[in-house]
Design an enzyme around this catalytic site. Structure first.
Site, PDB file in Angstrom:
ATOM      1  N   GLU A 210       0.880  -1.540   0.205  1.00  0.00           N
ATOM      2  CA  GLU A 210      -0.268  -0.080  -0.298  1.00  0.00           C
ATOM      3  C   GLU A 210       0.842   0.922  -0.103  1.00  0.00           C
ATOM      4  OE1 GLU A 210      -2.588   0.119   3.070  1.00  0.00           O
ATOM      5  OE2 GLU A 210      -3.525  -1.988   1.897  1.00  0.00           O
ATOM      6  N   GLU A 332      -5.383  -8.936  -0.573  1.00  0.00           N
ATOM      7  CA  GLU A 332      -6.049  -8.928   0.655  1.00  0.00           C
ATOM      8  C   GLU A 332      -7.589  -8.042   0.286  1.00  0.00           C
ATOM      9  OE1 GLU A 332      -4.891  -5.777   3.206  1.00  0.00           O
ATOM     10  OE2 GLU A 332      -2.642  -5.945   3.106  1.00  0.00           O
TER      11      GLU A 332
HETATM   12  O1  AHR Z   1      -5.087  -5.998   6.571  1.00  0.00           O
HETATM   13  C1  AHR Z   1      -4.880  -5.101   7.903  1.00  0.00           C
HETATM   14  C2  AHR Z   1      -4.168  -3.727   7.631  1.00  0.00           C
HETATM   15  O2  AHR Z   1      -4.870  -3.063   5.928  1.00  0.00           O
HETATM   16  C3  AHR Z   1      -3.065  -4.348   6.440  1.00  0.00           C
HETATM   17  O3  AHR Z   1      -2.336  -3.686   6.803  1.00  0.00           O
HETATM   18  C4  AHR Z   1      -2.419  -2.941   5.788  1.00  0.00           C
HETATM   19  O4  AHR Z   1      -2.177  -3.793   4.085  1.00  0.00           O
HETATM   20  C5  AHR Z   1      -4.296  -2.685   4.951  1.00  0.00           C
HETATM   21  O5  AHR Z   1      -4.836  -1.460   5.412  1.00  0.00           O
END
Ligand code: AHR
Length: 537
Positions: A210, A332
């Site tokens: 990110e 994610e």
């Molecule tokens: O999964 C939790 C967090 O969410 C991760 O560390 C990050 O990449 C995202 O913002």
């Protein structure tokens, strides 16, 4: 995207070169469907309408140094539940049994401040530090070598992330050297000195996390990150040439730089990476105003996100004159909105982001799995975020591991989706949702294992009031037997599994579909996600 009218159907079929067949098929279906009226739903399945050979990495997951994910989730030396390596036997067993193909590690936000060298070597010499991403104490007792051993025991593969926040291309390539070179260099010999003779041969790597987000340690502009990713990729590939490398894409459509970030990043590194990442967490508050009819349609916005990022990839391919197809890594995805607490107040293994999931979350997760499956020609990796304790399908306490509601649709996909994903045509009555337009009540996908002749069909019924009957129209290979007919549903959309009542939301058997040659009749209950497995030959 579910196909609700002729134009959509023909255009999807054209995309895979089957327009003429689709024209006659649609015409035939319209003419012969006796019960088809405005309220009648139909699903068309044809093995010739193949999207892709399913890459099982589509059902990967994620374990971050966040809260109790590692410490207390998978690693708890001293616990009666731990094995001789300190790994929790109960979580290990569930993960091994369900067959998670690949797990992303060590972050997430955590990775952008992490020095992997602090997590290897004799445990007594490893430093205790403050993790700035989650304001938590990190003892470094679990690091790369423990994760590799744990993966081996869990029967899964690592998807390693490198630090491109406070770290740099040099640190990243040294970790690849540590993991993948046999011997004879500083870091490969360091691994051997620490007792790990054989290299781990890690294939899949994320180039940071990110990096578009101002919250990320080392956040920078897209051209800066793109150059950093390109240098890192080249240095990593100099060590191992068969790596699958994922550049950081936008953290989600909510970002002001959405799509522009992806374009500018890829313009710097298109030729040296294999995929770009997508992230997304869904909620039933700000996005939907708490309206479950809207919430259960949010997987259509995952479809849209995938298609938008795919369009950017293809646009950059043209701009950089490349012949290579770039893949998508949705590394994610999950529901996340209740347990937003990310401040560990300098505690070790604090209870952070321990989201408790309910029935409606499980139904949406089912819909999200459908969306991933129908884009499996481009999405080659996807990670349910996460696996244990933090935003997780599994929750632990000192005594047991609890399967949350969202575990079950994920489990179904892992167990039953094999072979090819099929481009299923769905004709369904619709309902109106603000910002989304007409949403089909039924959302269906199918996979087909050509060797075993098994077809798996997954169906979300977004109708909160009514069961829905539909006909499956088999264009070839009609089923001879129903092997599985199960459903996740219940009277209370807010029902949760708890340590005291762990089985409130679990799959149940349902009446099997009625087979009748090339027509199968299926009824799915209101607010449900269903699994059907058919034997076709
Ligand atoms: O999964 C939790 C967090 O969410 C991760 O560390 C990050 O990449 C995202 O913002």
């Amino acid at each position: 995207m579910s196909i609700v009218n002729r134009r959509d159907f023909i255009s999807r079929a054209s995309a895979i070169g089957l327009a003429p067949l689709a024209e006659s098929w649609w015409g035939g279906a319209q003419a012969t469907g006796s019960a088809a009226g405005p309220s009648q739903a139909r699903v068309f399945i044809d093995p010739a309408f193949r999207i892709a050979r399913l890459d099982r990495n589509l059902f990967s997951s994620f374990i971050e140094h966040l809260g109790r994910a590692v410490y207390g989730g998978i690693y708890e030396p001293g616990s009666p539940l731990a094995d001789s390596d300190g790994f929790r036997k109960d979580t290990l067993e569930v993960i091994r049994e369900v067959g998670v193909p690949m797990i992303r590690y060590p972050g997430g936000n955590f990775v952008s401040g992490y020095d992997w060298l602090n997590g290897v070597g004799p445990k007594k010499d490893r430093p205790t530090l403050l993790d700035r991403a989650w304001d938590s104490i990190e003892t470094n007792q679990f690091g790369t070598d423990e994760f590799m051993l744990w993966c081996k025991k869990a029967g899964t593969l690592p998807l390693m992330a490198v630090n491109l926040g406070s770290g740099n291309p040099m640190h990243a390539s040294q970790l690849v050297e540590y993991c993948n070179l046999a011997k004879g260099t500083k870091y490969s010999d360091l691994r051997r000195q620490y007792g790990h003779e054989e290299p781990y041969n890690v294939k899949h790597w994320c180039l940071g996390n990110e990096m578009d987000g101002p919250w990320q340690i080392g956040h920078c502009t897209a051209p800066e990150y793109g150059l950093r990713a390109a240098t890192t990729a080249r240095m990593m590939r100099a060590i191992s040439d068969d790596l699958f490398l994922v550049a950081c894409g936008s953290s989600g459509p909510f970002m002001p730089t959405y799509l522009e970030w992806d374009q500018q990043t890829l313009e710097q590194c298109y030729d040296v990476v294999d995929a770009i990442s997508l992230h997304r967490y869904y909620n039933n508050t700000t996005e939907t105003g708490g309206d479950t009819r809207h919430y259960l349609a949010l997987n259509l916005t995952m479809d849209r996100q995938i298609e938008e990022i795919q369009a950017v990839c293809d646009m950059v391919r043209g701009r950089v004159r490349s012949n290579k197809t770039l893949y998508l890594s949705f590394d994610e995805w999950n529901v996340w909105y209740r347990a937003r607490n990310g401040d560990g107040h300098k505690q070790f293994a604090p209870h952070l982001t321990e989201e408790v999931y309910n029935l409606e979350d499980a139904l949406l997760v089912g819909g999200l799995i459908n969306s991933l499956l129908r884009h499996s020609d481009r999405v080659k990796v996807a990670c349910l975020a996460q696996l244990v304790n933090a935003l997780a399908a599994l929750l632990t306490d000192g005594k047991m591991v609890l399967k949350q509601t969202i575990f079950y649709p994920y489990f179904w996909a892992l167990q039953n989706c094999h072979g090819d994903t099929l481009n299923v045509a769905v004709e369904s009555p619709t309902y109106e949702v603000k910002d989304l337009g007409q949403v089909p009540y039924l959302d269906a996908v199918a996979t087909r294992d050509p060797e075993k002749g098994k077809v798996c069909v997954l169906v979300l019924n977004r109708d909160l009031e009514n069961s829905r009957e539909f006909e499956v129209n088999w264009r070839a290979d009609a089923p001879t037997r129903v092997l599985t007919s199960q459903v996740i549903t219940g009277p209370d959309l807010k029902a949760e599994n708890t340590f005291d009542h762990p089985n409130k939301v679990v799959p149940a058997k349902q009446d099997p579909p009625k087979l009748n040659g090339a027509r199968t009749t299926i009824e799915v209950p209101a607010k449900s996600y269903s699994l059907f497995v058919f034997q076709t030959h």
